[in-house]
Enzyme design. Structure first.
Site, mmCIF file in Angstrom:
data_model
loop_
_atom_site.group_PDB
_atom_site.id
_atom_site.type_symbol
_atom_site.label_atom_id
_atom_site.label_comp_id
_atom_site.label_asym_id
_atom_site.label_seq_id
_atom_site.Cartn_x
_atom_site.Cartn_y
_atom_site.Cartn_z
ATOM 1 N N ASN A 439 0.825 -1.200 0.000
ATOM 2 C CA ASN A 439 0.000 0.000 0.000
ATOM 3 C C ASN A 439 0.863 1.256 0.000
ATOM 4 O O ASN A 439 2.090 1.194 -0.113
ATOM 5 C CB ASN A 439 -0.935 -0.001 1.219
ATOM 6 N N CYS A 441 1.822 3.366 2.258
ATOM 7 C CA CYS A 441 2.843 3.545 3.299
ATOM 8 C C CYS A 441 3.620 2.274 3.586
ATOM 9 O O CYS A 441 4.382 2.203 4.550
ATOM 10 C CB CYS A 441 2.204 4.080 4.578
ATOM 11 N N GLU A 443 2.894 -0.628 4.776
ATOM 12 C CA GLU A 443 2.688 -1.405 5.995
ATOM 13 C C GLU A 443 1.460 -2.293 5.933
ATOM 14 O O GLU A 443 1.260 -3.128 6.811
ATOM 15 C CB GLU A 443 2.597 -0.476 7.216
#
Length: 754
Positions: A439, A441, A443
């Protein structure tokens, strides 16, 4: 001297009233209100017809100026003085005269009347229940905010009416708690409300922005992270562009995997060389993210992922560099390279690497190489390398290609790295699909796939239809504030975090049907953490010993989180794709029973939990993800994520003024906050590897290179190789501290990092 009150009445200044305000703001802190008063007199003395608001804000500014590493309490004084002004503003806007909070039930009625709260709250709860819930509200929690957190809360999260503050902090937390518990059994629902409210108000659990912003409003999206994939067809690509727009409109961060799309020079319907490759499509996606700017609040945020074997990878790595053809640039997306183990092995052994066109591979072998990982990928990749009949290939030095990746990271902060085989080895749902990329970010990720879109021809013309249900990875996030949690609290805090997120899945309004399908099939959640640097400082653990401590601590978080989801399965049922999963087979976090028996200090608990889940199931397919938390940590009054602090104390200067920032235990544990810019990044990577063992999704791991110290290409190479070998799944931003300058800043993801 005359002053002007909020209702425009003029009256004489009352020094005793100002002193009373200062006494309230300094109560319980190691500072004297007299000290602040003596510094502040000149700010309000000698001026006539000054507003009470200006006097209040001048006191706020003076408290900020007095904040130092030795006197950090003044930032809390500034927060209280700012909140005092907000109390007055809300009281005036709502028509009551009390200082602070009014009657909660009256507040809810008025918020619904003004279309600020979703009126469905009166369908969920009776007025008697809302009156009872109002007794939970504890204004004293407001006294714990520092200035950065209070200011962020006021400017971003509290609901306003005609630009005036309507809602106060504890009203926000209590109303969110009420919505979170709306679907709980009525017999103990208010008990759940109290539990949720207390962990939110005490800032032990931090909600991601979509939940914090939307849960009490009408029809909002509560999910933070979405990841989609595009097939190699015009219809699928534009369907994906539409998906980006709809997710972005609703405030989600978006990831898109484009590895199935044919490369530049590939044939289209038998015409050789007709394809323009992935870059033109990326530019369209880039412009879509900019155009759909989330109702004017901010530009959409999009990461585009490409596998390391793709023929267009060299051009992909040039998307954000300053040199070259500007028509081939995309400066508003975040590039992500999907890296298999085989590529890293070739880099290490200085071998060759071959780039392929996925369309040519499909034509020749009927294989979608983007859907392969591990041994199956290696088998097909080596077979393709030996096939001399494939015309659209490039043979390059693996190490030179890796150097190009490193060079781009230092210059632009990207691409992100997604270690595909590491991720899919730990994927508990490998029986049901593949995780192609990460995704925004880096994570949060789980299985996803594109919808299959066909275009049958009829007399009426061309009609699109979806022949296979796609899945868009969707995840709701919270973070545990480790700075505020004592270890004995972990079981109940983890249980409440899981329950809040599982409830939020049923309360959200997904922006696309593929997201709804994913929620229904996997019920993916992401319990994260922030404030690890604070926890280490609080316990006076040197950074050099952090990895061993974090390994044991995050094992407990993992155990309590998995156990909470198992308990929910007994109450509500397992997620639909549970049968055949690693959870059912007794494989947790990619490791079997024998590993736990040999390596875990709480092996007996894990084995008992394995037996329970094998029999009864687990509610959520994936449970843990550590987001960057760059700004939500300000709201929580702790350090961001699980990384070391960048600076023990600094002044954040922006258009809205200068804000002093320091971690919560700076005064008593100054020497235990080791700054990231002074740490060998290999040590940071090893710490992340220790934590990653217990995180079934990912960690937003940033790397920071301090160019004021000797840094070579070899150093950067070893950091990235260490990350891969230590089992880290992803590399988020690469940041550089230039010589004699501050850190190079990158945009944050508000969906994940809040």
């Amino acid at each position: 001297m005359q002053i002007i009150k909020r209702d425009q009445r003029e009256t004489s200044v009352d020094i005793q009233e100002i002193r009373k305000a200062l006494e309230w703001a300094c109560a319980g802190l190691d500072v004297s209100y007299l000290e602040l008063e003596s510094h502040s007199t000149a700010l309000y003395g000698g001026q006539d017809r000054v507003s009470t608001r200006d006097i209040q804000l001048s006191l706020v500014d003076e408290a900020l100026h007095m904040t130092t590493p030795q006197r950090p309490e003044f930032r809390i004084v500034a927060a209280r003085l700012l909140l005092m002004e907000i109390y007055k503003e809300a009281a005036y806007n709502r028509g009551y005269t009390e200082f602070g909070y009014g009657d909660y039930l009256t507040c809810v009625r008025e918020a619904v009347r003004r279309n600020l709260y979703d009126p469905v709250i009166f369908e969920y709860y009776t007025e008697a229940e809302l009156y009872e819930a109002g007794k939970f509200l504890t204004p004293a929690y407001d006294l714990d905010f520092d200035y950065a957190g209070a200011r962020l809360l006021i400017n971003r999260y509290l609901i306003r009416d005609r630009e005036e503050v309507f809602e106060l902090p504890q009203e926000m937390f209590l109303t969110i708690a009420l919505f979170c518990a709306a679907n709980e059994e009525k017999t103990h629902r208010l008990d759940r409300v109290r539990e949720f409210y207390e962990v939110l108000a005490a800032r032990k659990i931090s909600l991601a922005t979509p939940i914090l912003l939307n849960l009490r409003r009408c029809g909002g999206n509560l999910s933070s992270c979405f990841v989609a994939a595009a097939d190699d067809s015009l219809d699928s690509i534009f369907y994906t562009v539409n998906t980006i727009a709809r997710i972005s409109k609703n405030g989600g961060g978006v990831g898109v995997n484009i590895s199935r799309i044919r490369s530049a020079g590939a044939e289209i319907k038998g015409t050789p060389g007709a394809s323009g490759g992935v870059v033109p499509w990326i530019r369209i996606m880039n412009d879509t993210a900019v155009a759909v700017n989330q109702m004017g609040k901010r530009a959409g945020a999009l990461t585009v992922a490409l596998d390391a074997w793709h023929h267009d990878l060299p051009e992909f790595l040039e998307l954000q560099t300053e040199n070259g053809d500007q028509r081939k640039k995309a400066y508003d997306i975040f590039p992500q390279v999907v890296v298999p183990d085989l590529f890293m092995e070739r880099v290490e052994e200085r071998g060759e690497w071959t780039l392929f066109d996925p369309h040519e591979v499909r034509l020749a072998y009927g294989v979608e190489i983007a859907e392969l990982w591990g041994d199956e990928f290696k088998k097909w990749y080596t077979k393709l390398e030996s096939d001399t009949s494939l015309s659209l290939t490039r043979r390059v030095s693996a190490r030179e290609l890796f150097k190009q990746i490193m060079k781009s990271q230092v210059e632009t902060g990207m691409p992100y790295l997604f270690f595909k085989d590491t991720v899919n080895r730990m994927n508990p749902n490998k029986h049901d699909g593949i995780i192609p990329s990460g995704n925004l970010c880096q994570e949060s990720f789980s299985n996803f796939r594109p919808s299959a879109i066909e275009e049958p021809h009829t007399e009426e013309g061309s009609i699109r239809q979806i022949s296979r249900e796609g899945l868009v990875h969707t995840c709701n996030l919270v973070s545990l504030n480790l700075a505020e949690i004592d270890e004995y609290e972990l079981p109940q805090i983890c249980a409440r975090a899981v329950r809040i997120l599982d409830n939020s899945i049923d309360m959200t309004f997904p922006p696309i049907m593929e997201s709804r399908h994913h929620n229904e099939r996997y019920r993916t959640i992401g319990v994260g953490a922030m404030g690890l640097a604070d926890l280490l400082a609080k316990k006076k653990i040197p950074f050099e010993k952090a990895a061993a401590f974090a390994d044991a601590y995050f094992e407990k978080i993992a155990y309590f989180t998995v156990s909470a989801s198992a308990d929910l399965a007994l109450e509500r049922g397992a997620y639909p794709a549970f049968a055949g999963s690693d959870w059912e087979r007794g494989i947790f976090f990619g490791r079997d029973r024998a590993w736990y028996e040999a390596n875990s200090d709480i092996a007996s608990k894990w084995l008992e939990l394995m037996d329970k889940i094998s029999r009864e199931g687990i509610r959520n397919s994936q449970l843990l993800a550590i987001a960057p938390n760059t700004s939500s940590s300000l709201l929580q009054g702790c350090t961001a994520g699980v990384l070391p602090v960048f600076s023990k104390f600094h002044i954040d200067k922006n258009a809205n003024g200068a804000i002093p920032l320091c971690p919560p235990f700076i005064k008593e544990s100054f020497w235990y906050y080791k700054e990231n810019k002074h740490i060998d990044q290999r040590e940071v990577v090893r710490l992340m590897g220790a934590i990653q063992k217990w995180i079934d999704q990912g960690i937003s791991m940033e790397l920071l290179y301090n160019l004021n110290t000797p840094i070579t290409a070899r150093d950067i190479y070893e950091v990235l190789m260490t990350a891969w070998k230590e089992g880290v799944k992803t590399v988020y931003y690469t940041r550089t501290l230039q010589k004699n300058s501050n850190i190079s800043e990158k945009a944050e993801c508000e969906s994940c990092a809040n």
